[in-house]
Scaffold this motif. Structure first.
Motif: not given
Length: 316
Positions: A5-6, A36-37, A42-44, A310-311
């Motif tokens: 969740t971004v 939290g950060i 995401d990967a980028n 979180s993941l």
């Protein structure tokens, strides 16, 4: 489908780097702020954060994280930060290192990735480790298990959906003659077919085998092979059929018995979060009548638990 969740209006990598630097200052790090950060990028975005942090503070954020957090949380966060190909290379490097050999992890990575992913991984492995992946496999693996791993990383494999039904039937017949029909097993045939055929083709072979001989390839593999070679063949077959179901079972086994296999738990959650964790969670609930989130919650604690959950995303 990913479970990451971004934030819809994600903060800039520069702001993330500043906030992480602040989380590291003082006595001990603010682990909640770090999670939290990083657990919501995401990967980028993670790659940009690493670049910004290096530019602003002349320091590698991976090294800083390693000195600020510890234990299972450190293991999980450091595995999460790199891009998928670099991460896989790191897993293989660590799992093939003398003193910490984990051939089950090596088998999982090599036998569940696409041919293109393996070619990229090989290049990164060589550039970061200073040695060839094949060389380290030859040093640490043996027998037919070594042969299937080397075949998978060396032979480019077609990954498209098209299937030659006649070829699939021939392969089914070849596997029958190499296994159930004869006394002993001709492992070379299994190595060749399982390392060179596409996922769609392997599924077609399985169907042909059932139609022609009344059995399944899974049963044949279990009957005719053993040990890590059996594990490699089953991983290739199950990831061709339903990778989410395969990884759900790996996660379930990691949390069964006395204690939790945190290395496996971390590896699977971190490597699949941005790929198919949504489907893995569905398969897990379907097979074990319990949500993956609940299982992880009961087997972990503290900031380590918070990071993994979180993941995994919301507990539906």
């Amino acid at each position: 489908m990913a479970t990451l969740t971004v934030l819809p209006s994600a903060v800039s990598p520069r702001e993330d780097a500043i906030q992480l630097y602040k989380a590291f200052k003082g006595f001990g790090s603010d682990d909640a702020a770090v999670i939290g950060i990083l657990a919501h990028r995401d990967a980028n975005q993670r790659a940009y954060i690493q670049q910004e942090y290096k530019t602003m503070y002349s320091e590698d954020i991976l090294k800083r994280l390693s000195s600020e957090i510890s234990g299972k949380l450190e293991t999980a966060v450091l595995l999460w930060l790199p891009d998928p190909a670099q991460r896989d290379a790191n897993i293989l490097r660590d799992s093939l290192s003398p003193g910490f050999i984990d051939l089950e992890a090596v088998t999982e990575v090599i036998c569940s990735r696409t041919s293109l992913q393996l070619q990229t991984l090989k290049q990164i492995y060589h550039s970061t480790c200073g040695t060839y992946l094949e060389h380290d496999i030859e040093l640490q693996a043996s027998g037919d298990h070594q042969k299937i791993l080397l075949a998978c990383v060396n032979k480019p494999r077609y990954e498209g959906p098209e299937v030659d039904r006649e070829m699939a039937a021939k392969d089914a017949k070849a596997l029958y003659k190499a296994g159930e029909k004869k006394l002993g097993t001709d492992e070379k045939v299994f190595v060749k077919i399982f390392s060179e055929r596409s996922n769609a083709h392997l599924i077609a072979i399985n169907t042909c085998y059932h139609d022609m001989y009344g059995g399944s390839l899974k049963k044949v593999i279990k009957k005719e092979t053993s040990g890590l070679f059996e594990r490699a063949l089953l991983t290739i077959l199950q990831c061709a059929e339903n990778p989410a179901k395969y990884f759900a079972k790996v996660l379930y086994k990691s949390m069964q018995g006395l204690g939790t296999n945190d290395t496996t738990l971390i590896r699977v959650i971190v490597t699949r979060t941005e790929i198919d964790m949504h489907y893995i969670k569905a398969e897990y609930h379907k097979k074990y009548n319990k949500s993956l989130n609940d299982a992880v919650h009961s087997e972990t604690s503290g900031h380590y638990r918070t990071f993994l959950l979180s993941l995994l995303g919301p507990n539906h």
